[in-house]
Design a protein around this motif. Structure first.
Motif, short mmCIF file in Angstrom:
data_model
loop_
_atom_site.label_atom_id
_atom_site.label_comp_id
_atom_site.label_asym_id
_atom_site.label_seq_id
_atom_site.Cartn_x
_atom_site.Cartn_y
_atom_site.Cartn_z
N ASP A 153 4.72 9.66 6.89
CA ASP A 153 4.40 9.69 8.32
C ASP A 153 5.63 9.46 9.21
N THR A 187 4.07 -0.18 6.30
CA THR A 187 2.92 -0.15 5.41
C THR A 187 2.26 -1.53 5.49
N THR A 188 1.38 -1.84 4.56
CA THR A 188 0.76 -3.17 4.52
C THR A 188 1.04 -3.81 3.18
N ILE A 220 5.52 6.75 -1.41
CA ILE A 220 5.29 7.60 -0.24
C ILE A 220 5.14 9.02 -0.77
N ALA A 253 0.83 -1.20 0.00
CA ALA A 253 0.00 0.00 0.00
C ALA A 253 0.86 1.25 0.00
N SER A 254 0.56 2.17 -0.91
CA SER A 254 1.18 3.50 -0.87
C SER A 254 0.62 4.28 0.31
N LYS A 255 1.31 5.33 0.71
CA LYS A 255 0.84 6.11 1.86
C LYS A 255 1.39 7.52 1.80
#
Length: 275
Positions: free
Chosen positions: A110, A115-116, A177, A105-107
């Motif tokens: 933070d 991530t997942t 990211i 998963a992009s995010k």
């Protein structure tokens, strides 16, 4: 005087049962096989129809294998009886699965690498119940970037039939990211006395910087909308940019507004004389 000549028993030697990877069946493969005959006998061993069977289909070492289907052929074959060989054993090993649709998963930035991740399994026999579980997924670093490598680790199997399979415990994917958007606060501009110009000074502050990151903001350019006297006049703050070691992980608006006053310029009367 009469008597009987009974067939001579022949024993198959040199045959072996082959180990295999789990395939959901008990079918076994046998290799080799020979018979020992007196010279000149027209007899041969036929193995094309040999069938082997494990005791069951489950994974284990040293499993019993039964064999059948060894037959004799040739002009003298009727003079012999073939004893089917016994005592075979072999292994059924766990089936190696591979991965497809490996993804992460992009995010938004933070300050962590977590991530997942997810993936699919390739090679499951039929409709057996086997699932893949990803223990952890982590970017190679915390910083903003596109198509960044993500390491998936601690991959395990679960499900009723998981014991029949094996997988590697790691995989890689790519994800992004993206920068964290900051908010401008405390917008301010300096009031001044009229000077026929729009230029003034301004300042802004940042809201949303994650604790521990080194991020600042440059002093913006500041100009009144016009040069004329007035109160609470709009001041345009432009050229706003981030500074600091972690600035690349954030984004912010490049302009905003504040308000300030331009007060009248006092003039002195000169050159007046009394008559």
């Amino acid at each position: 005087v009469t008597a009987d000549i009974t067939p001579m028993a022949l024993t198959v030697t040199g045959a072996t049962a082959l180990s295999k990877a789990y395939d959901g069946t008990s079918v076994a493969t046998l290799s080799g096989g020979a018979i020992t005959l007196a010279a000149g006998e027209a007899v041969s061993l036929v193995t094309s129809g040999v069938v082997g069977a494990f005791a069951d289909a489950t994974v284990a070492n040293g499993k019993s294998v039964t064999a059948s289907g060894f037959v004799l052929s040739g002009a003298d074959a009727t003079n012999y009886v073939l004893v089917q060989p016994t005592g075979f054993s072999a292994d059924i090993t766990r089936r190696q699965l591979s991965f497809s649709n490996v993804a992460a998963a992009s995010k938004v930035y933070d300050r962590t690498t977590a991530t997942t991740g997810s993936l699919s399994l390739v090679g499951i026999v039929g409709s057996e119940s086997v699932l893949a579980n990803v223990g952890a997924a982590a970017f190679v670093d915390k910083n903003v970037g596109t198509a960044k490598t993500v390491n998936l680790t601690g991959i395990t199997l679960s499900g009723a039939d998981a014991g029949n399979y094996v997988i590697v415990s790691t995989a890689t994917a790519t994800a992004d990211i993206t920068p964290l958007a900051l908010t401008l606060v405390s917008q301010a501009a300096a009031s001044k006395v009229y000077d026929a110009a729009t230029l003034t000074t301004g300042s802004v502050a940042l809201s949303g910087v994650i604790s521990g990151d080194a991020v600042g903001v440059m002093t913006p350019n500041a100009r009144f909308v016009d040069k004329n006297v007035g109160t609470a006049k709009t001041v345009n703050l432009t050229g706003i940019a981030l500074t600091g070691a972690d600035a690349g992980n954030y984004t912010v608006a490049t302009s905003t507004t504040a308000s300030a006053n331009i007060s009248p310029l006092s003039l002195a009367v000169t050159g007046v004389t009394a008559a």
